[in-house]
Motif scaffolding. Structure first.
Motif, PDB file in Angstrom:
ATOM      1  N   GLN A   1      33.108  44.173  57.368  1.00 40.65           N
ATOM      2  CA  GLN A   1      33.387  45.566  57.009  1.00 40.65           C
ATOM      3  C   GLN A   1      33.980  46.333  58.186  1.00 40.65           C
ATOM      4  N   ALA A   2      33.377  46.204  59.361  1.00 40.10           N
ATOM      5  CA  ALA A   2      33.830  46.958  60.532  1.00 40.10           C
ATOM      6  C   ALA A   2      35.229  46.548  60.962  1.00 40.10           C
ATOM      7  N   ALA A   3      35.493  45.237  61.035  1.00 37.66           N
ATOM      8  CA  ALA A   3      36.792  44.757  61.515  1.00 37.66           C
ATOM      9  C   ALA A   3      37.915  45.177  60.576  1.00 37.66           C
ATOM     10  N   CYS A   4      37.722  44.999  59.271  1.00 37.89           N
ATOM     11  CA  CYS A   4      38.776  45.319  58.312  1.00 37.89           C
ATOM     12  C   CYS A   4      39.020  46.822  58.215  1.00 37.89           C
ATOM     13  N   GLN A   5      37.942  47.590  58.094  1.00 40.24           N
ATOM     14  CA  GLN A   5      38.099  49.030  57.890  1.00 40.24           C
ATOM     15  C   GLN A   5      38.726  49.705  59.096  1.00 40.24           C
ATOM     16  N   GLN A   6      38.292  49.338  60.310  1.00 43.62           N
ATOM     17  CA  GLN A   6      38.847  49.971  61.505  1.00 43.62           C
ATOM     18  C   GLN A   6      40.282  49.534  61.772  1.00 43.62           C
ATOM     19  N   THR A   7      40.658  48.338  61.354  1.00 44.04           N
ATOM     20  CA  THR A   7      42.045  47.915  61.522  1.00 44.04           C
ATOM     21  C   THR A   7      42.962  48.692  60.599  1.00 44.04           C
ATOM     22  N   PHE A   8      42.500  49.023  59.388  1.00 44.60           N
ATOM     23  CA  PHE A   8      43.271  49.908  58.521  1.00 44.60           C
ATOM     24  C   PHE A   8      43.589  51.217  59.245  1.00 44.60           C
ATOM     25  N   ILE A   9      42.614  51.772  59.958  1.00 42.53           N
ATOM     26  CA  ILE A   9      42.817  53.022  60.682  1.00 42.53           C
ATOM     27  C   ILE A   9      43.818  52.830  61.817  1.00 42.53           C
ATOM     28  N   ALA A  10      43.670  51.744  62.587  1.00 37.86           N
ATOM     29  CA  ALA A  10      44.570  51.488  63.717  1.00 37.86           C
ATOM     30  C   ALA A  10      46.011  51.316  63.256  1.00 37.86           C
TER      31      ALA A  10
ATOM     32  N   ALA B   1      24.372  47.376  48.345  1.00 34.96           N
ATOM     33  CA  ALA B   1      25.636  48.089  48.587  1.00 34.96           C
ATOM     34  C   ALA B   1      26.525  47.316  49.554  1.00 34.96           C
ATOM     35  N   ASP B   2      25.927  46.715  50.589  1.00 26.44           N
ATOM     36  CA  ASP B   2      26.710  45.942  51.555  1.00 26.44           C
ATOM     37  C   ASP B   2      27.470  44.808  50.879  1.00 26.44           C
ATOM     38  N   THR B   3      26.831  44.101  49.983  1.00 25.77           N
ATOM     39  CA  THR B   3      27.460  42.957  49.325  1.00 25.77           C
ATOM     40  C   THR B   3      28.705  43.370  48.551  1.00 25.77           C
ATOM     41  N   ILE B   4      28.586  44.416  47.747  1.00 21.33           N
ATOM     42  CA  ILE B   4      29.713  44.865  46.924  1.00 21.33           C
ATOM     43  C   ILE B   4      30.838  45.422  47.793  1.00 21.33           C
ATOM     44  N   ALA B   5      30.476  46.219  48.803  1.00 20.87           N
ATOM     45  CA  ALA B   5      31.476  46.865  49.658  1.00 20.87           C
ATOM     46  C   ALA B   5      32.270  45.844  50.468  1.00 20.87           C
ATOM     47  N   VAL B   6      31.602  44.858  51.023  1.00 24.20           N
ATOM     48  CA  VAL B   6      32.289  43.858  51.847  1.00 24.20           C
ATOM     49  C   VAL B   6      33.245  43.027  51.002  1.00 24.20           C
ATOM     50  N   ALA B   7      32.840  42.665  49.788  1.00 27.78           N
ATOM     51  CA  ALA B   7      33.717  41.897  48.905  1.00 27.78           C
ATOM     52  C   ALA B   7      34.995  42.680  48.595  1.00 27.78           C
ATOM     53  N   THR B   8      34.853  43.968  48.331  1.00 27.88           N
ATOM     54  CA  THR B   8      36.022  44.808  48.026  1.00 27.88           C
ATOM     55  C   THR B   8      36.910  44.994  49.243  1.00 27.88           C
ATOM     56  N   THR B   9      36.295  45.284  50.399  1.00 25.73           N
ATOM     57  CA  THR B   9      37.064  45.487  51.630  1.00 25.73           C
ATOM     58  C   THR B   9      37.844  44.237  52.007  1.00 25.73           C
ATOM     59  N   GLY B  10      37.199  43.079  51.928  1.00 24.12           N
ATOM     60  CA  GLY B  10      37.878  41.827  52.260  1.00 24.12           C
ATOM     61  C   GLY B  10      39.079  41.557  51.382  1.00 24.12           C
ATOM     62  N   ALA B  11      38.936  41.824  50.093  1.00 23.79           N
ATOM     63  CA  ALA B  11      40.048  41.591  49.170  1.00 23.79           C
ATOM     64  C   ALA B  11      41.229  42.517  49.465  1.00 23.79           C
ATOM     65  N   LEU B  12      40.945  43.797  49.693  1.00 21.03           N
ATOM     66  CA  LEU B  12      42.026  44.744  49.989  1.00 21.03           C
ATOM     67  C   LEU B  12      42.715  44.408  51.306  1.00 21.03           C
ATOM     68  N   PHE B  13      41.933  44.021  52.309  1.00 17.42           N
ATOM     69  CA  PHE B  13      42.556  43.740  53.603  1.00 17.42           C
ATOM     70  C   PHE B  13      43.391  42.468  53.553  1.00 17.42           C
ATOM     71  N   TRP B  14      42.966  41.493  52.766  1.00 14.85           N
ATOM     72  CA  TRP B  14      43.750  40.264  52.667  1.00 14.85           C
ATOM     73  C   TRP B  14      45.158  40.549  52.158  1.00 14.85           C
ATOM     74  N   ARG B  15      45.278  41.485  51.211  1.00 18.10           N
ATOM     75  CA  ARG B  15      46.610  41.886  50.722  1.00 18.10           C
ATOM     76  C   ARG B  15      47.424  42.538  51.841  1.00 18.10           C
ATOM     77  N   GLN B  16      46.804  43.422  52.602  1.00 14.47           N
ATOM     78  CA  GLN B  16      47.498  44.085  53.718  1.00 14.47           C
ATOM     79  C   GLN B  16      47.904  43.067  54.778  1.00 14.47           C
ATOM     80  N   TYR B  17      47.033  42.135  55.056  1.00 12.89           N
ATOM     81  CA  TYR B  17      47.280  41.125  56.087  1.00 12.89           C
ATOM     82  C   TYR B  17      48.476  40.253  55.717  1.00 12.89           C
ATOM     83  N   GLN B  18      48.577  39.870  54.439  1.00 13.79           N
ATOM     84  CA  GLN B  18      49.710  39.042  54.007  1.00 13.79           C
ATOM     85  C   GLN B  18      51.031  39.801  54.095  1.00 13.79           C
ATOM     86  N   ARG B  19      50.986  41.100  53.766  1.00 13.22           N
ATOM     87  CA  ARG B  19      52.206  41.916  53.879  1.00 13.22           C
ATOM     88  C   ARG B  19      52.643  42.042  55.334  1.00 13.22           C
ATOM     89  N   LEU B  20      51.677  42.143  56.219  1.00 18.46           N
ATOM     90  CA  LEU B  20      51.991  42.297  57.641  1.00 18.46           C
ATOM     91  C   LEU B  20      52.724  41.075  58.168  1.00 18.46           C
TER      92      LEU B  20
END
Length: 452
Positions: free
Chosen positions: A379-388, A433-452
């Motif tokens: 959660q921390a790595a993906c969310q903060q990288t979105f901000i950066a 809450a952690d389980t659901i949030a991390v699954a969602t964050t990981g999926a969204l970041f994977w899409r961003q990562y592939q575009r990058l």
């Protein structure tokens, strides 16, 4: 000095990413751990005051939502402004980056003035709303009314230190925090015990310590060593400068402000089902969670200048490598915190209380509350990288998802689903809450990562 270079000679655009990450992250981690002492040292000393220690600790724990709220407004300004400054430095636009620094400094002062007035006027009512009982309210208000007088120091020290780290001056940022924490460690026992000021002494020590950090930061940002200099001409607020910073800062603001709301929800719900003992346990658990999260923030702060600068400079491969290494570090750290919390919770409880009843209760609650703590790294790595990367919209959604959309409703829903043990249900809301949030964050970041 090249805009790509830190004062220590590291080149954000060319040096090996692995070496850069540890060179910048380690001082940030140390700074976060030291910064944690501001709150933890107060609670450690207060919890061991003879006779009234457990009650005083619970009272100070109720003030946490207010303290988190003050920090959240500092994050709104600085955690949006600092990544903006890094990206502008990567593009070679130093004057624009300095304009961001000046506008953010002015906004921090304005915010501090408003917060001080609000807390002094409505502090006791807010503390009752946050879960203070008639027994714990006197301790909570004694701490809050003094702490609020130092809001300006808190806003400037927390807010402007982010700009020191964003330039790659991680060691200087660490020394800033170490100065304040060192003062707090020395002053706390003097004011609390030697001068017999109790809870008021803890608050006064914190305010004076933050004041020392604030003066150090202002001296550095006005000096010759900094890449970005705080100048009077940039202090006049301009919408086109400050508004993009605030937009990007909404995500960390939500993360910290909702932490304040979460404390209210947890405290009021636990007070209803478990009384002051459950609220006291939550005070310790919240402190442990701070310990768990702040080093993760240290990793992400160390990675932020690398990601932001190289994203602005168009070095996509270096951005991807920085994220991969950040994620690995966060996962390892999250696993360590999980292991200690589940198998050796007494390591944490012994720090905050010598009361056997409170310690045993907290150890039981900790195994539930932090049952999935190893997921925090993702959660921390993906969310903060979105901000950066300057992706404000997605980072805001993720900040709202875990706490507002999931965790707060679960705090009130699960006790209804598990009426036989409502206190267990309240603590169980966190891992669900952690389980659901991390699954969602990981999926969204994977899409961003592939575009990058």
């Amino acid at each position: 000095m090249s805009l790509a270079h830190t004062r220590d000679g590291a080149d954000l655009g060319k040096d090996p990413v692995r070496r850069l990450l540890f060179q910048l992250a380690l001082p940030c981690i140390l700074a976060q751990l030291i910064n944690l002492l501001y709150n933890l040292v107060d609670r450690m000393y207060i919890g061991h005051i003879p006779q009234e220690g457990p009650t005083a600790l619970t009272g100070v724990g109720v003030t946490m939502p207010l303290i988190l709220c003050v920090s959240a407004f500092a994050a709104l300004v600085s955690m949006g402004g600092a990544p903006r400054a890094s990206i502008l430095l990567g593009k070679g636009e130093r004057d624009q980056a300095e304009a961001v620094l000046g506008n953010c400094a002015a906004m921090l002062v304005l915010t501090a003035a408003v917060l001080t007035a609000v807390v002094q006027a409505f502090g006791q009512d807010l503390l009752r709303f946050f879960g203070a009982s008639e027994v714990t309210l006197p301790y909570a208000w004694e701490y809050t009314r003094i702490y609020a007088l130092g809001t300006l120091f808190v806003q400037l020290s927390l807010g402007l230190n982010a700009f020191i780290n964003a330039q790659g001056f991680a060691r200087t940022g660490m020394l800033t925090v170490a100065l304040g924490a060192g003062c707090n460690i020395v002053l706390d026992p003097i004011f609390i015990f030697a001068l017999d000021m109790g809870v008021q002494g803890a608050a006064l020590a914190t305010v004076l310590s933050q004041g020392a950090s604030c003066l150090w930061i202002l001296a550095f940002l006005r000096g010759k060593q900094t890449t970005l200099r705080l100048q009077a001409r940039n202090l006049r607020l301009r919408g086109k400068v400050i508004l993009p910073c605030l937009a990007l800062g909404v995500s960390p603001f939500i993360m910290q402000f909702t932490e304040s709301i979460l404390n209210v929800c947890f405290n009021t719900s636990l007070l209803r089902y478990g009384g002051d003992l459950a609220v006291g346990a939550m005070t310790i658990l919240a402190s442990v969670m701070q310990f768990a999260m702040l080093p993760l923030q240290g990793f992400t702060q160390g990675a932020q200048p690398i990601v932001g600068f190289n994203y602005g400079a168009g070095h996509r491969d270096r951005v991807k490598e920085a994220f991969r290494r950040l994620l690995a570090c966060c996962l390892v750290y999250g696993g360590i915190i999980w292991g200690v919390s589940v198998f050796f919770p007494q390591v944490f409880t012994a720090i905050f209380t010598s009361d056997p009843t409170l310690a045993e209760y907290t150890q039981w609650a900790m195994r539930i509350y932090l049952a999935l703590a190893f997921l925090m790294g993702i959660q921390a790595a993906c969310q903060q990288t979105f901000i950066a990367l300057g992706n404000a919209r997605t980072s805001v959604f993720l900040a709202l998802l875990r706490k507002v959309i999931l965790l707060i409703p679960l705090i009130y829903l699960l006790p209804r689903l598990l009426p036989g043990d409502p206190v267990l249900a309240v603590f169980l809301a966190e891992p669900v809450a952690d389980t659901i949030a991390v699954a969602t964050t990981g999926a969204l970041f994977w899409r961003q990562y592939q575009r990058l």
